[in-house]
Design a protein around this motif. Structure first.
Motif, short mmCIF file in Angstrom:
data_model
loop_
_atom_site.label_atom_id
_atom_site.label_comp_id
_atom_site.label_asym_id
_atom_site.label_seq_id
_atom_site.Cartn_x
_atom_site.Cartn_y
_atom_site.Cartn_z
N ALA A 236 0.84 -1.20 0.00
CA ALA A 236 0.00 0.00 0.00
C ALA A 236 0.87 1.25 0.00
O ALA A 236 0.36 2.36 -0.11
CB ALA A 236 -0.95 0.01 1.19
N ALA A 237 2.17 1.07 0.13
CA ALA A 237 3.13 2.13 -0.16
C ALA A 237 2.90 3.38 0.67
O ALA A 237 2.75 4.48 0.16
CB ALA A 237 3.10 2.45 -1.65
N ALA A 238 2.85 3.18 1.95
CA ALA A 238 2.62 4.31 2.85
C ALA A 238 3.63 4.26 3.98
O ALA A 238 4.35 3.27 4.14
CB ALA A 238 1.20 4.25 3.38
N PHE A 239 3.69 5.32 4.75
CA PHE A 239 4.60 5.32 5.90
C PHE A 239 3.96 6.06 7.06
O PHE A 239 3.12 6.93 6.89
CB PHE A 239 5.95 5.94 5.53
N ARG A 240 4.38 5.66 8.24
CA ARG A 240 3.87 6.27 9.47
C ARG A 240 4.82 5.90 10.59
O ARG A 240 5.53 4.90 10.51
CB ARG A 240 2.47 5.72 9.80
N THR A 241 4.81 6.70 11.63
CA THR A 241 5.51 6.30 12.85
C THR A 241 4.48 5.96 13.91
O THR A 241 4.83 5.70 15.06
CB THR A 241 6.40 7.43 13.39
N ALA A 242 3.22 5.96 13.51
CA ALA A 242 2.14 5.67 14.45
C ALA A 242 2.07 4.18 14.71
O ALA A 242 1.39 3.44 13.99
CB ALA A 242 0.81 6.19 13.89
N PHE A 243 2.82 3.74 15.70
CA PHE A 243 2.78 2.35 16.14
C PHE A 243 2.60 2.34 17.65
O PHE A 243 2.71 3.39 18.30
CB PHE A 243 4.08 1.64 15.77
N THR A 244 2.35 1.18 18.19
CA THR A 244 2.23 1.10 19.65
C THR A 244 3.40 0.36 20.26
O THR A 244 3.51 0.30 21.47
CB THR A 244 0.92 0.40 20.07
N SER A 245 4.24 -0.26 19.45
CA SER A 245 5.42 -0.89 20.04
C SER A 245 6.58 0.07 19.86
O SER A 245 6.77 0.68 18.81
CB SER A 245 5.71 -2.25 19.39
N LYS A 246 7.35 0.20 20.91
CA LYS A 246 8.48 1.12 20.91
C LYS A 246 9.44 0.80 19.77
O LYS A 246 9.94 1.69 19.09
CB LYS A 246 9.20 1.00 22.26
N LEU A 247 9.67 -0.49 19.58
CA LEU A 247 10.63 -0.88 18.54
C LEU A 247 10.12 -0.48 17.16
O LEU A 247 10.87 0.01 16.33
CB LEU A 247 10.89 -2.38 18.59
N ASN A 248 8.83 -0.70 16.92
CA ASN A 248 8.29 -0.31 15.62
C ASN A 248 8.41 1.20 15.40
O ASN A 248 8.66 1.66 14.29
CB ASN A 248 6.83 -0.77 15.49
N ILE A 249 8.24 1.95 16.46
CA ILE A 249 8.38 3.40 16.34
C ILE A 249 9.83 3.77 16.01
O ILE A 249 10.10 4.57 15.12
CB ILE A 249 7.90 4.10 17.63
N LEU A 250 10.75 3.13 16.72
CA LEU A 250 12.17 3.40 16.44
C LEU A 250 12.53 3.04 15.01
O LEU A 250 13.20 3.80 14.30
CB LEU A 250 13.07 2.60 17.40
#
Lengths: 428, 428
Positions: free
Chosen positions: A47-61
């Protein structure tokens, strides 16, 4: 004999190879993929999108640093990745919100920025119907009014092919060979010190993954490490030698709708959400999402169905018209009746490679020389640069990976020992 | 319509059903298994031993309480489970020990008791050769002298069939029906409020697991919850409805050797390790283990091979003679030359259902009404009572399970959200 063999030439494989070559400049790398070129598997179906909106710290990093790197390429290196910060808008009903709130509070603590958007504003600027209860359709579907909408600004759309082009272009100028068009048949495991006895390897021998056999019979070996960057295909090969990525493939589908009338154009080119004069990536209640694709004047519509959607690997997954008609459209047209009579003019399908906690899985099982990098869980591209750095660091026996934004990332955090498990709640 | 359906009548299924019926006394339960009776799957193929020697806190809690419960049955309820506290003896070479030590320190902190046994004592009382370096065989195999041996006392052997008998006997007197001899074909998923439209369930519907279809076409539904206690077979059915146990099956083999001469009898009935005048369960370097089976005057020999041993489910796994001859015997006969000329008189094979961290996996995905209880990782019997209590508590929507030893165990600790991940280092 190359120092490293990377199997899989999607975002994970290429980013890993790129960062190996950055960190071990004299090394030679062989990249193998069954497709005829780079990024031709699930990377191209994204779907070719990006975000930093995650709930796991590692995913955010992982995503924050990767997005910073991609922005850097686009801004400073003038390498256009098609990044447009249109934002992500989660429109939630009351029930969604009570679950979402937990994740939101957590994301906020981790520094993710967002703002709330009022229903009035949404109606006026996006043309969405926020009050839908009372209609027969809403009743049947069990759909509710939009209760809260949250806009994440450090998010948007990008072009994965361009990211692939970037890594691939750089790698072509380095000590890297590409073997395209022939898949692997199997990993080759052998004793570290072969005795030449029939039946080897025996369980008491020190066993390593030494290379791969290709489907045409060719055998290639690596001096140092083998990297499995096979995504949804991982376990097809790993299981045969007793390993597993602990991630699973699920089909994911995208349907493209043309913005071919003024009503739809007004949605696509909504004002007031970002500097791009484009609608944000919108996630509706029940999970239906709309990804603006302004460069082609289209919308990409999708939905990640969970219970009932088989865990299954298909070589050529196909989008199902009925899935659009009966599972997506009823929800979509409830909140946007502008889509009511619209049929997709194109569709495609790929896989998510979903790990047990929604975080990537990167580890070297049993000191086998094989690094498994998998479990991107639908957000591999937006985390791709970081995943490559971590996988490369593990291949180079480093304890920490230095992410683009200078985060020191302990490679064991995404392994199975020492893993920081925080179930990701925002898999879209 | 039963309140609960439990699929799988091994230790996990029976223990779960037992504890559901303890906690929800008026409920009705249906237990389904493809085998003709209880405990006929991998439960019957087990090495049939118990220990609290683990490195994950949760595994220690699970096994400690289960063992206490089994001891209680044997001592106070006079229900003989064949439990004999012969102990577990890990004999380690220098390399093993440096890895093992970490686990040992951790286990010690968690209250697991052990003592060190000197080589002299082992030579005299167990007849083991501790100094084997220098011989050609040791050289070829890469085997080393025994450096340290650690004896765990709260450990030993038991008879899984008797535990099965206990639960089964109790359940027969309760509101429980058994359906044996016909396996399930699939889980049935349906909308919570069916609309009667073709193509249901749609992704926007609230979908639940409502029952199962058996291989003879029969459909059975449950009022409350369905419990998947399918062990190694879990994902065969779960994957079809989009779920996964995040555990994987691996073949495990046991070879039985008769203690038919005085030399071997001296080993089997070693003195000085326990009150049973029986050798402890011994784990040699390279992982070969010897499980004493004094009731039949035999040894059970096994080895859990990892890299190279396929992840694979077989309906009738068979032990491989060559595995004994070439992977086990060379190690075994090096430390115990008394076994040199011995061939197994019997052998069998089952599966371990190995989770990503060696801890059980117990969770209800997507509020689906389906509880998955899996991932026993080779120690399901010794943790069986606790696993049953936790699975039952989750089925009854309780936050905590009360273990036999009164430990309050948060059911989410073994789920995917809220999981306490500590990679188990002592999978034998």
């Amino acid at each position: 004999m190359p120092d490293y063999i990377v199997i899989g030439s999607g975002i994970v494989g290429l980013s890993t190879a790129y960062h190996i070559s950055e960190q071990d400049k004299d090394s030679s790398i062989l990249i193998i993929d069954k497709y005829d070129g780079p990024g031709a598997g699930d990377t191209s179906k994204s779907a070719a999108a990006f975000r930093t909106a995650f709930t796991s710290k590692l995913n955010i990093l992982l995503s924050s640093s990767s997005i910073e790197f991609y922005s850097h390429l686009q801004k400073n290196e003038k390498f256009d990745l098609g990044m447009r910060h249109v934002g992500y808008l989660f429109s939630l009903d009351k029930n969604n919100y009570s679950v979402f709130k937990k994740g939101l509070e957590y994301a906020e603590k981790l520094g993710v920025e967002f703002s709330e958007i009022e229903n009035d504003y949404l109606q006026n600027n996006l043309g969405i119907k926020t009050d839908i209860e009372g209609s027969e359709e809403a009743d049947i579907i069990g759909a509710h009014n939009i209760y809260k909408s949250i806009l994440f600004k450090n998010a948007g759309i990008l072009d994965p092919e361009k990211i692939i082009d970037y890594y691939y272009g750089k790698l072509k100028d380095r000590n890297v060979e590409f073997s395209y068009g022939i898949g692997i048949k199997e990993f080759i495991i052998e004793p570290e010190k072969p005795l030449g006895i029939e039946g080897e390897p025996f369980a008491w021998e020190e066993i390593k993954v030494k290379g791969v056999r290709l489907n045409d019979g060719t055998i290639v070996r690596a001096n140092k490490k083998i990297i499995s960057a096979l995504g949804a295909w991982s376990n097809l090969y790993l299981n045969k030698i007793g390993l597993d990525s602990y991630s699973r493939p699920k089909k994911r589908q995208i349907f493209s709708i043309k913005a071919d009338n003024n009503e739809l154009k007004r949605i696509l080119y909504s004002k007031g959400f970002n500097d791009e004069n484009t609608m944000p990536f919108v996630i509706l209640p029940k999970g239906v999402y709309i990804r603006p694709n302004p460069s082609e004047n289209t919308f990409w519509i999708g939905l990640s169905d969970e219970l009932g959607r088989k865990i299954e690997l298909e070589d050529n997954p196909v989008a199902e018209e009925n899935f659009y008609l009966y599972s997506i459209l009823p929800v979509l047209s409830l909140y946007f009746d502008q889509f009511k009579e619209k049929n997709p003019y194109a569709s495609w399908a790929g896989h998510y490679d979903i790990s047990f906690d929604g975080q990537p899985i990167i580890y070297e099982p049993y000191e086998s020389n094989l690094i498994i990098s998998a479990g991107t869980s639908g957000s591999g591209i937006m985390k791709g640069d970081s995943i490559g750095r971590i996988t490369a660091s593990l291949a180079l026996n480093k304890e920490y990976a230095n992410l683009f934004d200078n985060t020191e990332f302990n490679v064991s955090w995404l392994g199975l020992e020492g893993r920081l498990v925080e179930k990701e709640l925002l898999i879209i």
